[in-house]
Design a protein around this motif. Structure first.
Motif, short mmCIF file in Angstrom:
data_model
loop_
_atom_site.label_atom_id
_atom_site.label_comp_id
_atom_site.label_asym_id
_atom_site.label_seq_id
_atom_site.Cartn_x
_atom_site.Cartn_y
_atom_site.Cartn_z
N ASN A 58 -4.22 -4.98 -8.70
CA ASN A 58 -3.85 -4.34 -7.51
C ASN A 58 -3.77 -5.68 -6.21
O ASN A 58 -3.39 -4.53 -5.31
CB ASN A 58 -4.66 -3.38 -7.33
N SER A 59 -4.45 -5.97 -6.13
CA SER A 59 -4.20 -7.46 -5.38
C SER A 59 -4.24 -9.24 -5.53
O SER A 59 -4.99 -9.17 -6.46
CB SER A 59 -4.64 -6.62 -4.09
N ALA A 60 -3.80 -9.71 -4.73
CA ALA A 60 -4.39 -10.90 -4.83
C ALA A 60 -5.91 -11.39 -5.13
O ALA A 60 -6.42 -11.99 -5.58
CB ALA A 60 -3.84 -12.05 -3.68
N GLU A 62 -8.23 -9.38 -5.79
CA GLU A 62 -9.01 -8.43 -7.36
C GLU A 62 -8.31 -9.89 -8.35
O GLU A 62 -9.42 -9.94 -9.34
CB GLU A 62 -8.44 -7.56 -7.95
N LEU A 63 -7.21 -10.65 -8.37
CA LEU A 63 -6.57 -11.05 -9.12
C LEU A 63 -8.15 -12.78 -8.71
O LEU A 63 -8.57 -12.95 -10.00
CB LEU A 63 -4.96 -11.93 -9.56
N GLN A 152 -0.33 -15.52 -7.76
CA GLN A 152 -1.12 -14.58 -6.72
C GLN A 152 -0.12 -13.78 -5.87
O GLN A 152 -0.46 -12.63 -5.65
CB GLN A 152 -2.04 -15.59 -5.55
N CYS A 155 0.56 -10.43 -7.84
CA CYS A 155 -0.62 -10.37 -8.47
C CYS A 155 -0.72 -9.89 -9.37
O CYS A 155 -0.51 -8.74 -10.29
CB CYS A 155 -0.84 -8.73 -7.68
#
Length: 230
Positions: A58-60, A62-63, A152, A155
């Motif tokens: 869902n986002s960088a 989170e990754l 990133q 995502c």
């Protein structure tokens, strides 16, 4: 300059960076040779990269969190230690090797000139967050590309179609009118097919062809440049 079938109807091109805009021959062997006492960590990293292949987040943030948690577990060290090793040791060595060992493809500036002449947008998709630094190390001006992407930023990891569709959205191009140019069928090619894009595979010296699996143009870089009129 005559029109070439390969670029007919194409609005944008996505170039894979590593192994496509330069031939990363024996790259893994070079990493091991230059980090001889890091073999266990390198094997853990390879395992994590396979595990995360095709994943979307869902986002960088989170990754980053999930990636380094997984890497830390594989390496049996803390998350902070895993992230520090990756950024300060692994990526530093990647950048050093790319700048010292490899060269940009011949006629790359001419390829970009052809695409710009045809008003085709250009994106570069790298495997690492340091892709812009890699481009600099190889003497490739970032201005040659309209946009530069990496996991990133999108995502996620190839061959997830979301990765390619996010690039299409940024470029404001119809996926069916985008040409993906990469050296790996199982990541670049599969991502292109899953997202409804066209694909050309660049054949390197270590390219492995699987019978019946190649349903797209498979060209050396020299053949590709000739196809587009260089």
């Amino acid at each position: 300059m005559s029109e070439r079938k390969l670029l007919d109807g194409i609005e944008a091109v996505i170039f894979d960076f590593d192994g496509t805009l330069y031939e990363a021959k024996s790259f893994e062997k070079e990493i091991v040779k230059n980090l001889p006492f890091q073999l266990k960590k390198l094997l853990a990293l390879k395992s994590v990269n396979v595990q995360f292949r095709g994943k979307i987040f869902n986002s960088a943030a989170e990754l980053r969190k999930e990636y380094f948690e997984c890497l830390g577990k594989k390496m049996k060290i803390s998350v902070d230690e895993a992230e520090s090793w990756y950024s300060k040791i692994f990526l530093t060595k990647v950048l050093e090797i790319v700048g010292r060992k490899y060269l940009l493809r011949k006629n790359l500036n001419s390829v970009y000139s052809v695409l710009k002449h045809k008003k085709i947008k250009i994106a570069v998709l790298g495997d690492y967050s340091i892709v812009k630094a890699e481009m600099d190390a190889l003497g490739m001006y970032e201005k040659l590309a309209d946009e530069v992407f990496y996991p990133q930023k999108v995502c996620g990891f190839k061959p997830a179609p979301e990765v390619f569709l996010k690039i299409a959205e940024t470029l404001e191009a119809d996926p069916s009118k985008i040409l993906v140019i990469g050296n790996e069928n199982y990541r670049d090619g599969e991502g292109a097919r899953l997202s409804g894009m066209n694909f050309v595979q660049i054949k390197n010296k270590d390219t492995k062809e699987t019978a019946g699996s190649v349903n797209h143009p498979l060209l050396t870089w020299e053949e590709f440049t000739k196809e587009i009129g260089i």
